[in-house]
Write an enzyme that holds these catalytic residues in place. Structure first.
Site, PDB file in Angstrom:
ATOM      1  N   CYS A 618       2.345   4.998  -6.247  1.00  0.00           N
ATOM      2  CA  CYS A 618       1.686   5.564  -5.055  1.00  0.00           C
ATOM      3  C   CYS A 618       2.256   6.935  -4.682  1.00  0.00           C
ATOM      4  CB  CYS A 618       1.773   4.605  -3.875  1.00  0.00           C
ATOM      5  SG  CYS A 618       3.429   3.979  -3.529  1.00  0.00           S
ATOM      6  N   ASP A 742      -5.071   6.785   1.419  1.00  0.00           N
ATOM      7  CA  ASP A 742      -4.278   5.724   0.795  1.00  0.00           C
ATOM      8  C   ASP A 742      -4.395   5.789  -0.726  1.00  0.00           C
ATOM      9  OD1 ASP A 742      -2.987   3.416   0.065  1.00  0.00           O
ATOM     10  OD2 ASP A 742      -3.858   2.199   1.663  1.00  0.00           O
ATOM     11  N   HIS A 744      -3.332   3.680  -2.827  1.00  0.00           N
ATOM     12  CA  HIS A 744      -3.293   2.348  -3.432  1.00  0.00           C
ATOM     13  C   HIS A 744      -4.682   1.835  -3.812  1.00  0.00           C
ATOM     14  CE1 HIS A 744       0.340   2.692  -0.896  1.00  0.00           C
ATOM     15  NE2 HIS A 744       0.928   2.059  -1.886  1.00  0.00           N
TER      16      HIS A 744
END
Length: 1490
Positions: A618, A742, A744
């Protein structure tokens, strides 16, 4: 009526002509005239209104025959020095022909020796500046032979100021504005006009526009044609007024300006034109339209919401590249013939463009189109004739894709490539043979010169434009224009060193369309010739000068779309998603102010490009997003790095071992900052919060970052990393939200799925359901990348002066606010203009141009709150104004012509403030000093600058600039202050400068997060260097508020530094500035100087030598050795006592150092008595003499332990100490923790554990960092194995009680003890409360107490965990909780199908062998929970490889056994399982049998 309208102001350019004087130099002239200039209004005049009376006469001090040849007087208006600074177009040159000081001629009069007077009304075109008057006298051949002026040679008095007016008509500024329009059919925005009498025109104009800013004036028409892609037209102009403005008349003037510019550009005259006027009476921005005869008012203006999408969905880019070789034959006796030959050759090429045998092939090179359309062939004869061919009926849409993934920009637009083919033989019914043509050579000697050109032309066409029109009306005229431009650039140097010209296309951020420039590759990009070209282009286009937007590396590559050269990365033929936050739902913060990322970025997330980084990548993905931002803003031309390239960069800088490459090891904010610095040269600030609950408190700082830097921010906490794109903050109630991207996300690049799934959206710290996004028990590091200050800023260090007056800016601001009411769209003109009318504060770097909507900080009501942005360029901006004076132009054939005049001549420059000028100059040579490290040069420049009254500002600027740099510059600043003290800068100014810094500490902390710590250290260093008196702190505290940052600075300086043990050395070495002289060397120097003193008796020389040592913290050694010398050599005793007395009285040796020296000698009297039997009695007499004479304080003697009795050591303890010294030395050699623990257990004296700890750390402090790291690791193991927390507390207490004694042998003992304490807390060996317990045991204000405070400050500092784990060069850089999380992750991956070898490698990568018992414990628990014995296989492999030792295995099993009762609550058969695993481990020899 409807018109598209997005428009911008341009820049004004006026010509200026220097005086011509046939090679005469000013220094050769005599001041033979006496000149005066006066005005009844004083020294401030208004252009176009006020009068100036000028008088002149012959200077009678010269011989009478001097003026016998005088014929003519020419009066000139000349710029004063303050108005010439940084303005090369006004520079003073000794040769009058090149001098640009006196550019305005006032009058020319016949010469008479006396009673001459002339009243001059200041002309309307005189710019705002400071001036003086000079009179040149010329002879009958018009050669200057003398002069006079109304001021002295330094031009320091009788200077007057002129305030310019701003236009052709009273109190208005006329500025031409390019309303660039595309070809037919592309609408970005439109005007909808309602007539006041209800007449509504149904006619729709299908002209279109592009958002952009250009320098426009009549004489730059050729440049306009070169810069603008074909398909754009000028459709209007703007007038900004102040008072008494006739709105309709001004509108006609604006339309007239636009009409003349269109005509100069050879554009169609049958075009309705727009005029815009600010009405000062109503404050409204009004629009008018004219079709050539009637001017009509426009009532309503509506703006297109998404201009980029509108333009590039409906249009495409045309591109054509043609290499050309032009043969030029010329006679060596007729060089002029070469130019004629090149002109004829160029004309011949132009003719071929429309030759009937010429053919054009149109095709697309975009491989992302699944079914590429067939190429189209167009013959020249088909372009203008009404034929029925397929090519004639085909439109540009034939080559355009239907790709919905394509982002809307010039880089990703549909592209049609056009190839030029010339048929040299046509079809014939009759057979023919080749014919060779013979051309007789020139009679005299001839030469052949081949001129190479490569034409690269682009244009814009709407998709419904016929392909034949695209070629005939856009490409062919573009080729002709570019060829003529290249020819013009080649002719001046054709036969010397002809230029190597190459066209390049650029699409700077904020531009909807590309531009074309031609560079000469003969010059490198850093050479001044090339720099001047880029400077001119930056100023013309209103581009920021601190970004390399027009370097060759930033040029567009239109040849093949799939390579992503246009700044957009491609993934399997599809560009990555850009700016996914646009269009997101609101944050839910009522009344908040939104600050967002400035500029575009690409969205990088898990599993992109088929690379599986799920669970560990990440932070890598966040870094890739940040790098894409820098790439798209054209700060860099390098590609976005892969995971392996990121790892390679960290290995290359020495942060990671080579085994890191290819691993799945996580990285954090610190590593990201290293990579950005390594790959891009980008510096970063790191913000640290101890808990996720503290993040909302950082909203103000984050808002400031987005407003001033505008870069994406990486947030790392626990095991997760995100990218922060903005904040929404209500300053009143503290409500806030964070715009999170994000990484992810693991799905496809579906924008709707990403937004709806919350992968990009607003997150609150605690949502309405009470769920926390940021965890309260995790540390968070925020990486704030800073915009680079690129070398373009230094290359182009030219003033960015606008020439709107303050009054006009205010009027325009009012106008835009009023217009917002008229608009039916939220994107009204106020949004369009106000963003670019606000300049950054002086001394600050203004944000750069990006996507307009992203830069606007607005409340939820749509009202613009504040914009910090400078510049006259970029999308959606008004920029800067143009003059409309048709008589003003630059004659390039003029012998005085200087190309530097073109982009530089601005109107309305402000009067220079001496203080601002001083600050600018000192900033320049401070930067130079940081580069050269030349103290003498810096001191010399400061002396030459003069203005000593401003020295406090110099101190403030020096320190504040150093605070935002590396330790090297901080040390250099301190050294420079010491060097300048007294000789250049007075002590009073030093005090004032530091007090100014304290007053501005609150402001400094906005940009420099650790301002309090750094400024405190600067003040402590100044006190240690004796340039600030200690009393400064007391006086300053009385003048500052206790709640101010300045007050905190003083407290920190006092408590953390000046009251700390050995503070002088610590402070001097904090930035690496010490001499690093060893203790033995210091002792030898002390002995030598004392012996020399005993022989010479020169007390002043001895004091000077002591002072030169620069070790005030070690003066107790001087006292001790002087006393020993007095005992050994009784004849020298009087001299020694005299020296010590004078050193004490001068303050050279402090009372504490004096007392410590006597105390040390007292402690060694027993040993000394072996050599000097009467040592004790002699010492008593010396003490008595010192106390009696007042240079030894008896109380200080008592505090140092004088007279204390020593206790005999217990034999048992003595033997223990001998043994543990041996054990510790063996450990340092073998690094065998288990063996050391067994040895301690064999001693069987656990009550002496604190003594062992004291000895262990004491021995380590006198060794290298390797041993110190080994001790910290050993403490963690001992704490778990055999030492209780109380043992550790007692051991550190013993260490701190003897801290002063330790410091006698180890100069930096206090600091190292603080590091050992802080490291013990980070390693969970001690709890933070244990430090308070230890502190309570120590005497107040002793060295040990101060060490405790230093340790606490280390723990509370930013990134404390990572820094302390690496303080000795070891550690993993993780906190214990992070290590536990990593262990859990790797075991889960292994359990779900991982490979044993890979799991072992991950354990090895942790680098925490003393913590491997945690691996054993968690593996056993997971085996019990999953009922899967695979974990036992992993433990067997680890044991076989020696990765997990028997000791760690035993400890892990022991921890499971101790926790079985709790474990049984979740795993009922835990006890049975453990017995099985225990037997399994015993059989395989994992455990130590009990």
């Amino acid at each position: 009526m409807e018109f598209p309208a997005v428009f911008l102001l341009g820049y004004l350019m006026l010509s200026c002509f220097a005086a011509s004087s046939h090679g005469v130099t000013f220094s050769s002239l005599h001041k033979t005239l006496i000149v005066s200039a006066s005005s009844p209004l004083g020294h401030v005049l208004k252009a176009g209104e006020d009068e100036l009376t000028i008088k002149w006469e012959f200077n009678q001090t010269f011989p009478p025959e001097t003026d016998s040849t005088y014929k003519t007087i020419k009066l000139k208006l000349c710029f004063a020095p303050e108005s010439q600074t940084d303005r090369p177009w006004r520079k003073t040159v000794n040769e009058l022909k090149k001098d640009k000081t006196c550019q305005h001629t006032i009058a020319t009069r016949p010469y008479t020796p006396s009673n001459n007077s002339f009243v001059w009304t200041v002309e309307r075109d005189v710019p705002s500046a400071n001036f003086f008057v000079r009179a040149y006298v010329m002879n009958d051949q018009e050669v200057v032979v003398g002069y006079g002026q109304n001021t002295d040679s330094s031009k320091s008095y009788d200077i007057f100021t002129i305030h310019a007016i701003t236009g052709r008509h009273g109190s208005i500024d006329v500025a031409s504005v390019c309303f660039s329009v595309f070809s037919v059919g592309s609408l970005v925005g439109f005007f909808y006009m309602e007539r006041r009498k209800g007449k509504i025109s149904q006619h729709k104009h299908e002209d279109s526009l592009i958002l952009h800013v250009f320098l426009v004036w009549l004489y730059v028409a050729d440049d306009m044609r070169g810069l603008l892609p074909r398909g754009f037209e000028v459709i209007g102009a703007l007038i900004v007024g102040t008072t008494n403005l006739n709105v309709e008349r001004s509108a006609r003037d604006a339309i007239d300006v636009a009409s003349r510019l269109r005509k100069a550009l050879s554009q169609s005259e049958n075009q309705s034109l727009v005029g815009a006027v600010v009405d000062p009476s109503s404050g409204a921005l009004r629009f008018f339209v004219s079709d050539g005869s009637v001017v009509e008012s426009v009532d309503t203006v509506v703006y297109e919401e998404q201009p980029e999408k509108y333009v590039w969905e409906r249009g495409c880019i045309l591109s054509c590249e043609i290499p050309i070789k032009l043969p030029v034959y010329y006679s060596v006796k007729d060089l002029k013939g070469a130019e004629d030959m090149l002109i004829r050759a160029s004309d011949a090429v132009v003719a071929k463009f429309r030759d009937s045998k010429t053919t054009y092939v149109l095709e697309t090179l975009d491989d992302s189109i699944t079914e590429a359309p067939r190429a189209v062939i167009i013959r020249n004869r088909e372009l203008d004739l009404p034929t029925e061919s397929d090519a004639k009926s085909l439109l540009c849409s034939h080559f355009c894709s239907r790709n919905d993934h394509r982002s809307h920009s010039a880089e990703n637009a549909d592209k049609i490539h056009i190839t030029f083919l010339l048929a040299t033989s046509g079809a014939s019914l009759k057979p023919a043979a080749p014919v060779a043509e013979y051309i007789p050579g020139i009679a005299c000697e001839a030469k052949l010169l081949v001129v190479d050109y490569k034409l690269k032309v682009i244009g814009y066409a709407t998709k419904d434009l016929p392909l034949t029109d695209a070629v005939s009306k856009l490409i062919i005229p573009g080729l002709v224009d570019q060829l003529h431009t290249m020819k013009s650039m080649t002719l001046p140097n054709l036969l010397s060193q002809g230029p190597k010209l190459h066209p390049y296309h650029f699409n700077p951020p904020g531009f909807l369309h590309p531009i074309t420039t031609i560079y000469d590759s003969l010059y490198g990009e850093t050479e001044m010739k090339q720099v001047e070209i880029r400077r001119s282009l930056h100023l013309r286009l209103g581009l920021p000068t601190n970004r390399p937007l027009l370097r060759i590396a930033s040029a567009m590559n239109l040849s093949i779309a799939k390579d992503g050269a246009g700044g957009n990365s491609l993934r399997k033929g599809i560009p990555l998603l850009k700016d996914v936050h646009i269009g997101n739902p609101s944050s839910g913060v009522n009344g908040g102010d939104v600050s967002l990322v400035q500029g575009s970025y690409e969205y990088y997330h898990y599993l992109q490009d088929g690379f599986d980084d799920s669970g560990w990548g990440c932070a890598y993905r966040s870094l890739q997003t940040i790098v894409s931002w820098f790439k798209i803003q054209q700060y860099t031309s390098i590609g976005v790095p892969s995971h392996r390239e990121i790892q390679q960069a960290l290995v290359e800088i020495g942060d990671k071992d080579p085994s890191f490459i290819g691993s799945r090891e996580w990285i954090g904010a610190i590593e990201l900052s290293f990579v950005l610095d390594k790959l891009l040269g980008v510096s970063c600030k790191v913000m640290n919060v101890r808990s996720g609950d503290e993040l909302p408190e950082k909203c103000r700082e984050l808002m400031l970052h987005f407003e001033t830097q505008g870069t994406p921010i990486m947030i790392g906490g626990g095991v997760l990393a995100y990218t922060l794109l903005g904040v929404d903050y209500n300053d009143t109630n503290g409500d806030c939200a964070f715009l999170i991207l994000d990484p992810h996300y693991t799905g496809s690049d579906d924008l709707k799925k990403i937004v709806n799934g919350g992968w990009c959206g607003w997150k609150k710290a605690i949502d309405s359901k009470g769920k926390r996004f940021f965890l309260p028990n995790k540390f968070y590091n925020l990486l704030l990348p800073q915009r680079p200050n690129m070398d373009l800023q230094e290359e182009m260090a030219t003033p960015r002066e606008g020439f709107l007056t303050d009054e006009q800016r205010e009027v325009l601001k009012i106008a835009t606010e009023s217009t917002e009411i008229l608009s039916s769209s939220p994107k009204s003109p106020s949004w369009l203009m106000s963003e670019y009318l606000v300049k950054a504060p002086a001394g600050e770097r203004a944000p750069n141009v990006g996507i307009a909507v992203k830069h606007v900080r607005r409340s939820h009501s749509g009202k613009v709150v504040r914009v910090k942005k400078e510049g006259g360029g970029g999308k959606g901006t008004w920029g800067k104004l143009l003059d409309t004076d048709a008589d003003t132009h630059i004659d390039r054939n003029d012998p005085n012509y200087d190309s530097g005049e073109e982009p530089y001549q601005l109107v309305g420059s402000p009067v220079s403030d001496p203080l601002d000028e001083y600050k600018r100059k000192v900033a320049s040579f401070i930067n130079e000093y940081f580069t050269t490290c030349d103290v003498d040069l810096a001191a010399s420049e400061l002396r030459e600058l003069g203005s000593s009254e401003y020295h406090p500002y110099f101190i403030k600027r020096l320190v504040s600039m150093a605070m935002d740099r590396h330790d090297k510059e901080k040390e250099m600043a301190s050294v420079l202050l010491s060097a300048l003290y007294s000789d250049v800068i007075s002590s009073t100014h030093i005090n004032q400068g530091f007090f100014m810094l304290l007053e501005s500490a609150d402001d400094l902390e906005v940009d420099i997060l650790d301002t309090v710590e750094i400024l405190a250290l600067f003040i402590a260093r100044a006190v240690v260097d004796d340039i600030l008196p200690p009393s400064f702190l007391t006086r300053a505290k009385k003048s500052l508020s206790e709640s101010s940052k300045g007050f905190q600075v003083l407290q920190t300086a006092e408590k953390s530094y000046l009251l700390a043990p050995h503070h002088a050395e610590l402070v001097e070495r904090r930035w690496g500035g010490s001499t690093h002289i060893t203790v033995e060397e210091v002792k030898k120097k002390i002995s030598d100087l004392l012996r020399e003193y005993a022989e010479s008796g020169d007390t002043s020389e001895a004091c000077r030598c002591i002072r030169q040592l620069g070790v005030a913290f070690f003066h107790h050694e001087v006292v001790k050795r002087a006393l020993v010398l007095a005992m050994e050599n009784r004849a020298a005793e009087p001299l020694i006592l005299k020296l010590l007395k004078e050193a004490s009285e001068e303050g050279l040796i402090s009372s504490s150092q004096m007392g410590k020296g006597f105390a040390r000698l007292h402690e060694s009297l027993d040993d000394l008595a072996l050599d000097i039997p009467s040592a004790k009695s002699l010492f008593e007499s010396l003490v008595q003499l010192a106390v009696t004479n007042g240079w030894l304080d008896s109380s200080s003697m008592n505090s140092q332990g004088y007279g204390a009795n020593t206790e005999a050591e217990d034999e048992r303890l003595r033997l223990y100490k001998e043994k543990i010294v041996t054990i510790i030395h063996e450990y340092f050699s073998s690094d065998d923790t288990s063996e050391l623990i067994r040895s301690l257990e064999d001693l069987g004296l656990p009550e002496y554990n604190p003594i062992f700890l004291k000895k262990l750390i004491t021995l380590a402090m006198d060794r290298k960092n390797r041993e110190k790291e080994m001790v910290s690791v050993l403490l963690s193991a001992l704490h778990i194995e055999i030492f209780s927390t109380q043992d550790i507390v007692d051991g550190f207490t013993l260490l701190l009680e003897s801290a002063e004694d330790t410091a006698l042998d180890i100069l930096d003992a206090s600091n190292e003890l603080a590091l050992f304490l802080a490291r013990a807390v980070i390693d969970d060996v001690l709890a933070p409360l244990n430090l308070e317990e230890i502190g309570n045991r120590l005497a107040p204000n002793c060295n040990g107490s101060e060490t405790i405070h230093v340790a606490q400050s280390f723990i509370g500092a930013r990134h404390a965990g990572e820094r302390l784990l690496r303080c000795w060069g070891g550690g993993t850089g993780w906190a214990v909780e992070d290590a536990k999380d990593k262990i859990m992750k790797l075991l889960e991956e292994y359990e779900s199908g991982g490979v044993v070898n890979e799991a072992c490698q991950c354990i090895r990568d942790l680098g925490m062998p003393f913590f491997n018992h945690e691996v054993v414990k968690r593996a056993l628990v997971m085996a019990m929970e999953k009922k899967n014995d695979r974990m036992l296989d992993l433990l067997q492999e680890c044991f076989s490889e020696g990765l997990i030792t028997t000791n760690q295995m035993t400890k892990g099993f022991g921890r499971i056994k101790d926790g079985l009762d709790d474990l049984a609550l979740d795993i009922p058969d835990a006890d049975d399982k453990f017995k099985v695993y225990y037997e399994h481990a015993l059989v395989r020899g994992w455990l130590v049998p009990v």
